[in-house]
Design a protein around this motif. Structure first.
Motif, PDB file in Angstrom:
ATOM      1  N   GLU A 252      -0.891 -22.180 -20.200  1.00 17.66           N
ATOM      2  CA  GLU A 252      -1.329 -22.382 -21.454  1.00 17.66           C
ATOM      3  C   GLU A 252      -0.389 -20.933 -22.364  1.00 17.66           C
ATOM      4  O   GLU A 252      -0.456 -21.330 -23.490  1.00 17.66           O
ATOM      5  N   LEU A 253      -0.088 -20.620 -21.897  1.00 19.64           N
ATOM      6  CA  LEU A 253       0.618 -19.713 -21.902  1.00 19.64           C
ATOM      7  C   LEU A 253       2.427 -19.967 -22.979  1.00 19.64           C
ATOM      8  O   LEU A 253       2.341 -19.100 -23.835  1.00 19.64           O
ATOM      9  N   MET A 254       2.735 -20.577 -21.917  1.00 16.21           N
ATOM     10  CA  MET A 254       4.009 -21.710 -22.270  1.00 16.21           C
ATOM     11  C   MET A 254       4.162 -22.301 -23.136  1.00 16.21           C
ATOM     12  O   MET A 254       4.533 -22.848 -24.300  1.00 16.21           O
ATOM     13  N   ASP A 255       2.599 -23.633 -23.062  1.00 18.14           N
ATOM     14  CA  ASP A 255       2.270 -24.073 -24.160  1.00 18.14           C
ATOM     15  C   ASP A 255       1.860 -23.641 -25.617  1.00 18.14           C
ATOM     16  O   ASP A 255       2.700 -24.434 -26.395  1.00 18.14           O
ATOM     17  N   GLN A 256       1.657 -22.109 -25.495  1.00 16.25           N
ATOM     18  CA  GLN A 256       1.164 -21.626 -26.595  1.00 16.25           C
ATOM     19  C   GLN A 256       3.141 -20.836 -27.336  1.00 16.25           C
ATOM     20  O   GLN A 256       3.039 -20.863 -28.487  1.00 16.25           O
ATOM     21  N   LEU A 257       3.069 -20.540 -26.521  1.00 17.70           N
ATOM     22  CA  LEU A 257       4.795 -20.127 -26.517  1.00 17.70           C
ATOM     23  C   LEU A 257       5.936 -21.655 -27.397  1.00 17.70           C
ATOM     24  O   LEU A 257       6.559 -21.344 -28.098  1.00 17.70           O
ATOM     25  N   HIS A 258       5.670 -22.630 -27.093  1.00 14.34           N
ATOM     26  CA  HIS A 258       6.405 -24.443 -28.002  1.00 14.34           C
ATOM     27  C   HIS A 258       5.550 -24.214 -28.775  1.00 14.34           C
ATOM     28  O   HIS A 258       5.747 -24.588 -30.312  1.00 14.34           O
ATOM     29  N   ALA A 259       4.587 -23.894 -28.997  1.00 15.68           N
ATOM     30  CA  ALA A 259       3.698 -24.442 -30.185  1.00 15.68           C
ATOM     31  C   ALA A 259       3.373 -23.421 -31.756  1.00 15.68           C
ATOM     32  O   ALA A 259       3.497 -24.080 -32.285  1.00 15.68           O
ATOM     33  N   ILE A 260       4.575 -22.001 -31.022  1.00 14.98           N
ATOM     34  CA  ILE A 260       5.270 -21.180 -32.282  1.00 14.98           C
ATOM     35  C   ILE A 260       5.553 -21.282 -32.234  1.00 14.98           C
ATOM     36  O   ILE A 260       6.795 -19.897 -32.809  1.00 14.98           O
ATOM     37  N   HIS A 261       6.727 -21.650 -31.568  1.00 10.16           N
ATOM     38  CA  HIS A 261       8.288 -22.357 -31.713  1.00 10.16           C
ATOM     39  C   HIS A 261       8.831 -21.429 -31.275  1.00 10.16           C
ATOM     40  O   HIS A 261      10.116 -20.402 -32.287  1.00 10.16           O
ATOM     41  N   ALA A 262       8.209 -20.025 -30.039  1.00  7.15           N
ATOM     42  CA  ALA A 262       8.793 -19.095 -29.263  1.00  7.15           C
ATOM     43  C   ALA A 262      10.533 -20.075 -28.523  1.00  7.15           C
ATOM     44  O   ALA A 262      10.471 -21.090 -28.634  1.00  7.15           O
ATOM     45  N   CYS A 263      11.182 -18.911 -28.800  1.00  9.67           N
ATOM     46  CA  CYS A 263      12.501 -18.869 -28.002  1.00  9.67           C
ATOM     47  C   CYS A 263      12.679 -18.467 -26.663  1.00  9.67           C
ATOM     48  O   CYS A 263      12.798 -16.789 -27.008  1.00  9.67           O
ATOM     49  N   ASP A 264      13.041 -18.743 -25.827  1.00  7.85           N
ATOM     50  CA  ASP A 264      13.898 -17.732 -24.707  1.00  7.85           C
ATOM     51  C   ASP A 264      15.167 -17.175 -24.838  1.00  7.85           C
ATOM     52  O   ASP A 264      16.200 -18.403 -24.653  1.00  7.85           O
ATOM     53  N   ILE A 265      15.827 -16.084 -25.037  1.00  4.34           N
ATOM     54  CA  ILE A 265      17.096 -15.959 -25.666  1.00  4.34           C
ATOM     55  C   ILE A 265      17.206 -15.140 -24.446  1.00  4.34           C
ATOM     56  O   ILE A 265      16.737 -13.391 -24.087  1.00  4.34           O
ATOM     57  N   GLU A 266      18.157 -14.510 -24.071  1.00  2.00           N
ATOM     58  CA  GLU A 266      18.299 -14.210 -23.102  1.00  2.00           C
ATOM     59  C   GLU A 266      17.366 -13.069 -22.278  1.00  2.00           C
ATOM     60  O   GLU A 266      17.417 -12.157 -21.747  1.00  2.00           O
ATOM     61  N   GLY A 267      16.611 -14.470 -21.456  1.00  2.00           N
ATOM     62  CA  GLY A 267      15.271 -13.701 -20.610  1.00  2.00           C
ATOM     63  C   GLY A 267      14.876 -13.541 -21.618  1.00  2.00           C
ATOM     64  O   GLY A 267      13.199 -13.585 -20.370  1.00  2.00           O
ATOM     65  N   CYS A 268      14.248 -13.660 -22.618  1.00  2.00           N
ATOM     66  CA  CYS A 268      13.121 -12.341 -23.310  1.00  2.00           C
ATOM     67  C   CYS A 268      12.452 -13.616 -24.400  1.00  2.00           C
ATOM     68  O   CYS A 268      12.803 -14.238 -24.520  1.00  2.00           O
ATOM     69  N   TRP A 269      11.335 -13.631 -24.333  1.00  7.03           N
ATOM     70  CA  TRP A 269      10.443 -14.344 -25.792  1.00  7.03           C
ATOM     71  C   TRP A 269      10.455 -13.809 -27.225  1.00  7.03           C
ATOM     72  O   TRP A 269      10.458 -12.840 -26.850  1.00  7.03           O
TER      73      TRP A 269
END
Length: 391
Positions: A175-192
């Motif tokens: 659910e957390l990963m789905d929401q990260l993608h829904a709000i257009h978050a990005c994994d940058i150098e290991g941090c979201w």
């Protein structure tokens, strides 16, 4: 003190029970000298969760100090509630149940078992929505505005790995990963990180302008050429992230990777960019400016703005204003209070985009409105208003 077969037989006789009608195995219970209460908790699980534990999966209790605890599996979130029982629940290590007994022995078989604890309540689980509002709040502490701005920022700014987020946000990992993608978050150098909206629009503008200049179809944007052309302006990872946010990735028969850009997502983003700088917008003027702001060949429609903008068709002239679903409270009653504070009466069509995420399993929008709102007819149209009297 352990009971003998004779004592058990005498007890059965007093209870007027016939030995031949009972199983040949009986538990003789005694209380452990180190008997304690309150040190153990009982948790009631459904068959699905039991099977997950049996194959080695984990269940995790999540919540900060001020949160009401929830239990999470790999893909679902459950509310924890205490259930009292009038029967005392006994903790018996290695206790065998009747289906594990055999009735082959001719004589009564006694099993002497010690009770090591007891409880008059247990925890029961109820499926609930993940509490995701905190996720965006955490990520907004330190938005990503591009590599140039990032170099000037203090390195002490808040950054969260997926493990950090799971420690703070009451949701399963899926659910957390789905929401990260829904709000257009990005994994940058290991941090979201969540992209600053202006920077995200800058990336989108680069992509749409390139598509227009190269006369590509919006349904067939080549990834390799797009990255090659735009890498002098922005990092390749950010360009690809933008394509993933506003398009769907696919591979053709030759193995080339393409993106089909979504008209609805791009038009919605452009509308948000226009509306965030105005309290209210004349609807007719907005629609004209909105259509002019989107790439040529795309068509704007008001149904693209569900959960993003609110139309007032009773005002003259008609107006439109920004009202994002993500900014509303997570709690159901608070959500309705907030919505009825914004507008006294709503049609079902207007309010539906702002409450449909509140519906539980097998619950409809109509059932939710029946519980939390009062209906009335106005000029032949059913309207909904607060059940609470205005103070």
């Amino acid at each position: 003190m352990s009971r003998s077969r004779e004592e058990v037989a005498a007890t059965l006789q007093i209870a007027k029970l016939k030995m031949e009608e009972l199983r040949r195995t009986a538990h003789c219970l005694s209380f452990s000298p180190g008997l304690t209460t309150g040190e153990n908790c009982l948790l009631e699980l459904d068959s699905e969760l039991c099977q997950r534990l049996e194959v080695g999966d984990s269940l995790v209790i999540r919540g900060d100090k001020d949160d009401h605890a929830v239990l999470c599996s790999g893909d679902k979130t459950y509310e924890l509630k205490v259930a009292d029982t009038s029967n005392l629940l006994l903790f018996i290590p290695n206790c065998q149940t009747p289906d594990q007994f055999t009735d082959e022995q001719p004589e009564l078989n006694l099993r002497h078992t010690q009770v090591c604890g007891f409880s008059s309540h247990y925890w029961e689980l109820r499926r609930c929505r993940p509490k995701l509002k905190k996720l965006k709040k955490l990520l907004m502490e330190n938005t990503y505005e591009g590599p140039d701005v990032e170099k000037e920022k203090s390195p002490s700014g808040s950054k969260y790995t997926i493990e950090d987020l799971l420690d703070h946000v009451q949701a399963s990992e899926k659910e957390l990963m789905d929401q990260l993608h829904a709000i257009h978050a990005c994994d940058i150098e290991g941090c979201w990180r969540i992209l600053d909206f202006d920077y995200e629009m800058k990336l989108l503008s680069h992509v749409t302008q390139l598509v227009d200049s190269e006369s590509w179809s919006f349904s067939k944007v080549p990834l390799s050429l797009c990255l090659q052309e735009l890498q002098i302006l922005e990092p390749r990872a950010m360009v690809e992230h933008c394509l993933e946010c506003y398009g769907k990735k696919y591979t053709d028969e030759a193995g080339e990777v393409y993106f089909a850009l979504s008209e609805d997502k791009i038009c919605r983003a452009m509308a948000q960019m226009l509306l965030q700088n105005a309290v209210k917008f004349n609807l007719a003027e907005f629609q004209e400016v909105w259509q002019q702001s989107v790439p040529e060949g795309m068509t704007t429609r008001l149904d693209q703005l569900k959960g993003l903008a609110l139309l007032d068709q009773n005002s003259r002239p008609e107006t439109i204003s920004l009202l994002k679903l993500e900014d509303l409270p997570e709690d159901t009653q608070e959500r309705f209070n907030n919505l009825f504070g914004i507008r006294e009466k709503w049609t079902e069509a207007d309010i539906a985009p702002y409450i449909e995420d509140l519906c539980g399993e097998k619950q409809t929008i109509g059932a939710l409105l029946t519980k939390y709102a009062r209906s009335s007819m106005q000029n032949g149209i059913k309207m909904y208003n607060s059940r609470r009297s205005a103070s």
